[in-house]
Design a protein around this motif. Structure first.
Motif, PDB file in Angstrom:
ATOM      1  N   GLU A   1      -1.099  -4.130   8.273  1.00  0.00           N
ATOM      2  CA  GLU A   1      -0.782  -2.924   9.046  1.00  0.00           C
ATOM      3  C   GLU A   1      -1.482  -1.689   8.473  1.00  0.00           C
ATOM      4  O   GLU A   1      -2.118  -0.927   9.204  1.00  0.00           O
ATOM      5  N   ILE A   2      -1.370  -1.481   7.175  1.00  0.00           N
ATOM      6  CA  ILE A   2      -1.971  -0.268   6.599  1.00  0.00           C
ATOM      7  C   ILE A   2      -3.493  -0.313   6.724  1.00  0.00           C
ATOM      8  O   ILE A   2      -4.128   0.713   7.014  1.00  0.00           O
ATOM      9  N   ALA A   3      -4.096  -1.483   6.562  1.00  0.00           N
ATOM     10  CA  ALA A   3      -5.555  -1.591   6.697  1.00  0.00           C
ATOM     11  C   ALA A   3      -5.985  -1.326   8.139  1.00  0.00           C
ATOM     12  O   ALA A   3      -6.983  -0.640   8.384  1.00  0.00           O
ATOM     13  N   ALA A   4      -5.220  -1.851   9.090  1.00  0.00           N
ATOM     14  CA  ALA A   4      -5.555  -1.640  10.503  1.00  0.00           C
ATOM     15  C   ALA A   4      -5.456  -0.168  10.879  1.00  0.00           C
ATOM     16  O   ALA A   4      -6.311   0.368  11.606  1.00  0.00           O
ATOM     17  N   VAL A   5      -4.414   0.501  10.407  1.00  0.00           N
ATOM     18  CA  VAL A   5      -4.234   1.922  10.717  1.00  0.00           C
ATOM     19  C   VAL A   5      -5.335   2.761  10.070  1.00  0.00           C
ATOM     20  O   VAL A   5      -5.904   3.663  10.693  1.00  0.00           O
ATOM     21  N   PHE A   6      -5.679   2.469   8.823  1.00  0.00           N
ATOM     22  CA  PHE A   6      -6.731   3.226   8.144  1.00  0.00           C
ATOM     23  C   PHE A   6      -8.091   2.982   8.812  1.00  0.00           C
ATOM     24  O   PHE A   6      -8.916   3.898   8.902  1.00  0.00           O
ATOM     25  N   ALA A   7      -8.323   1.757   9.268  1.00  0.00           N
ATOM     26  CA  ALA A   7      -9.577   1.471   9.979  1.00  0.00           C
ATOM     27  C   ALA A   7      -9.645   2.272  11.275  1.00  0.00           C
ATOM     28  O   ALA A   7     -10.717   2.781  11.655  1.00  0.00           O
ATOM     29  N   GLN A   8      -8.522   2.408  11.934  1.00  0.00           N
ATOM     30  CA  GLN A   8      -8.490   3.209  13.165  1.00  0.00           C
ATOM     31  C   GLN A   8      -8.762   4.678  12.862  1.00  0.00           C
ATOM     32  O   GLN A   8      -9.488   5.357  13.610  1.00  0.00           O
TER      33      GLN A   8
ATOM     34  N   GLU B   1     -14.314  -1.883   2.669  1.00  0.00           N
ATOM     35  CA  GLU B   1     -14.797  -1.941   1.289  1.00  0.00           C
ATOM     36  C   GLU B   1     -15.200  -0.547   0.814  1.00  0.00           C
ATOM     37  O   GLU B   1     -15.852   0.194   1.536  1.00  0.00           O
ATOM     38  N   GLY B   2     -14.775  -0.201  -0.389  1.00  0.00           N
ATOM     39  CA  GLY B   2     -15.029   1.134  -0.927  1.00  0.00           C
ATOM     40  C   GLY B   2     -13.851   2.066  -0.775  1.00  0.00           C
ATOM     41  O   GLY B   2     -13.813   3.132  -1.385  1.00  0.00           O
ATOM     42  N   SER B   3     -12.883   1.676   0.068  1.00  0.00           N
ATOM     43  CA  SER B   3     -11.682   2.509   0.271  1.00  0.00           C
ATOM     44  C   SER B   3     -10.428   1.822  -0.270  1.00  0.00           C
ATOM     45  O   SER B   3      -9.315   2.276  -0.006  1.00  0.00           O
TER      46      SER B   3
ATOM     47  N   VAL C   1      -7.851  10.478  -0.162  1.00  0.00           N
ATOM     48  CA  VAL C   1      -6.400  10.653  -0.260  1.00  0.00           C
ATOM     49  C   VAL C   1      -5.950  11.809   0.622  1.00  0.00           C
ATOM     50  O   VAL C   1      -5.023  11.676   1.438  1.00  0.00           O
ATOM     51  N   GLN C   2      -6.608  12.943   0.485  1.00  0.00           N
ATOM     52  CA  GLN C   2      -6.220  14.107   1.276  1.00  0.00           C
ATOM     53  C   GLN C   2      -6.418  13.860   2.771  1.00  0.00           C
ATOM     54  O   GLN C   2      -5.560  14.181   3.587  1.00  0.00           O
ATOM     55  N   GLY C   3      -7.569  13.270   3.127  1.00  0.00           N
ATOM     56  CA  GLY C   3      -7.856  13.031   4.542  1.00  0.00           C
ATOM     57  C   GLY C   3      -6.836  12.123   5.184  1.00  0.00           C
ATOM     58  O   GLY C   3      -6.367  12.388   6.305  1.00  0.00           O
ATOM     59  N   VAL C   4      -6.445  11.056   4.497  1.00  0.00           N
ATOM     60  CA  VAL C   4      -5.487  10.107   5.055  1.00  0.00           C
ATOM     61  C   VAL C   4      -4.093  10.716   5.129  1.00  0.00           C
ATOM     62  O   VAL C   4      -3.409  10.607   6.159  1.00  0.00           O
ATOM     63  N   VAL C   5      -3.651  11.347   4.047  1.00  0.00           N
ATOM     64  CA  VAL C   5      -2.299  11.904   4.026  1.00  0.00           C
ATOM     65  C   VAL C   5      -2.131  12.968   5.118  1.00  0.00           C
ATOM     66  O   VAL C   5      -1.109  13.005   5.811  1.00  0.00           O
ATOM     67  N   GLU C   6      -3.118  13.808   5.302  1.00  0.00           N
ATOM     68  CA  GLU C   6      -3.006  14.850   6.321  1.00  0.00           C
ATOM     69  C   GLU C   6      -3.032  14.270   7.726  1.00  0.00           C
ATOM     70  O   GLU C   6      -2.464  14.855   8.651  1.00  0.00           O
ATOM     71  N   GLN C   7      -3.667  13.118   7.899  1.00  0.00           N
ATOM     72  CA  GLN C   7      -3.640  12.460   9.200  1.00  0.00           C
ATOM     73  C   GLN C   7      -2.277  11.805   9.457  1.00  0.00           C
ATOM     74  O   GLN C   7      -1.817  11.753  10.597  1.00  0.00           O
ATOM     75  N   MET C   8      -1.642  11.329   8.413  1.00  0.00           N
ATOM     76  CA  MET C   8      -0.387  10.608   8.573  1.00  0.00           C
ATOM     77  C   MET C   8       0.806  11.535   8.768  1.00  0.00           C
ATOM     78  O   MET C   8       1.779  11.169   9.438  1.00  0.00           O
TER      79      MET C   8
END
Length: 418
Positions: free
Chosen positions: A354-361, A237-239, A371-378
């Motif tokens: 799948e996307i929620a599980a990966v982001f939670a990890q 929640e919040g993301s 946005v920046q944090g997730v994209v740079e991790q992916m």
């Protein structure tokens, strides 16, 4: 010798004493006693006056000497304390002067170094501008290299102008997107305080209102709700806006849920997979043959070790999961057997899980769910940053609008990075 005057005052002894006479005699004796007493004290004072005065002067002198000694002692003590304080303050002042001189020398050295660096940076910028035709290459690998040079070497304001100009002047979508991604990354890292973003819960209607193009997608509402439900299930929640922006961009607003290998020309094939084809002529036989093309680019890669794996485990879902190894990881995270049924990733609920599980990890590993944090991790080249940020800005009122004015094609298309 008796005093005749006294005798005349005393009545004869033979005369009987009356009460009044006795009273008179007592008063007289009292008077005589007081008179003799006065004479004795005055006489003593008169005879010892010099001694008494000397004694008084001596006592006064001693008292003055004692007070003078105390005054001198206090004065010396105060003087020593004052001198010690002056010495301490002088030492501190000398240290401060020395520190200021040292800082001044450092500032001079830093200014000289900064001047030399600026001169070098502008020399590089001038040289790059002179070779604009070479910089305008369509070779994606060279674009990434040049972008890294621009972003790390040039002054921030020059790098921003350069990346934006390169994005506007590029003639190929992937190149345009690469430069736009660089511009957005620089803009988000400009050191400004974060915008006053509204973090209120978002609904399906909010998303559709922010992106009217979704009204033309038949199952858009259901897919949005699947993502919101998955975010809640994984305590994200919040993301939700970050997840939605990512999913909407990579799926081209839910219209492309799996990788399309159907290209119209060999030029498109070669441009999409530059590491597999060095020239369009090499890609000619793969035009219109999706399975053969998938096998060409993905066989013996990403965990694919059997015939047909390249096609079975092609890119799907909101994360564009590609290859048997990636499908196995997603199966473990979601507890859905995607290895046995890889096509399930096209389904909205499975893709959302799948996307929620990966982001939670990622969040558990300490990555910021921005946005920046997730994209740079992916992906290390932050592919899609501009497009995802553009959608996020529409979904979140009050967010920083760093993508305003960028070419629209960089914001609506998924750029392949293979």
């Amino acid at each position: 010798m008796s005093d005749s005057s006294k005798e005349t005052l005393v009545p004869p002894a033979t005369d009987p004493l009356s009460l009044e006479e006795r009273k008179f005699r007592l008063e007289f004796r009292k008077f005589e006693f007081e008179k003799s007493k006065s004479r004795g004290l005055l006489g003593f004072l008169n005879s010892n006056l010099a001694v008494i005065i000397t004694l008084i002067i001596g006592v006064a002198t001693v008292a003055v000497s004692i007070n003078q000694a105390k005054f001198n002692e206090q004065s010396n003590k105060d003087q020593r304390a004052l001198q010690a304080r002056l010495n301490t303050e002088q030492l501190m002042l000398q240290r401060e002067i020395s520190a200021n001189q040292l800082n001044l020398e450092k500032l001079k050295a830093s200014a000289a170094q900064e001047k030399d660096l600026r001169t070098l940076q502008f020399d590089i910028a001038r040289a790059m501008l002179e070779k604009q035709s070479e910089i305008g290459t369509q070779d994606l690998q060279r674009v990434y290299y040049l972008r890294e040079v621009v972003m790390s070497v040039l002054p921030k304001e020059v790098a921003l102008a350069f990346t934006r100009g390169a994005a506007e002047n590029a003639t190929e979508d992937r190149v345009r997107s690469a430069w736009a991604d660089g511009f957005v990354k620089l803009s988000l890292n400009d050191g400004l305080p974060p915008a006053n973003e509204q973090t209120r819960p978002i609904s399906v209607d909010d998303v559709v209102k922010s992106l009217p193009a979704l009204r033309k997608v038949a199952d858009a509402g259901r897919r949005i709700q699947d993502i919101l439900d998955a975010a809640k299930a994984y305590k994200l929640e919040g993301s939700e806006q970050v997840i939605l922006a990512y999913a909407l961009f990579t799926s081209n607003l839910f219209k492309e849920m799996e990788e399309d290998f159907n290209f119209r020309s060999e030029e498109q094939v070669a441009a999409a997979f530059p590491t597999a084809f060095s020239s369009p002529s090499e890609a000619k036989s793969f035009v219109g043959d999706a399975r053969a093309l998938a096998s060409k680019v993905y066989s013996s890669r990403f965990g694919n070790d059997r015939p047909g794996d390249a096609w079975s485990y092609r890119g799907r879902g909101y994360l564009r999961t590609t290859g048997k190894a990636a499908y196995a990881r997603s199966s473990e995270l979601t507890k859905i057997n995607l290895l046995a049924e890889p096509g399930k990733l096209v389904d909205g609920s499975v893709a959302a899980a799948e996307i929620a599980a990966v982001f939670a990890q990622l969040a558990e590993q300490g990555a910021p769910l921005t946005v920046q944090g997730v994209v740079e991790q992916m992906n290390e080249r932050f592919v899609g940053l501009a497009g995802i940020q553009s959608i996020y800005e529409k979904l979140v009122p009050g967010s920083r609008k760093v993508t305003v004015g960028l070419p629209s094609t960089t914001l609506t298309r998924y750029s392949r990075s293979r």
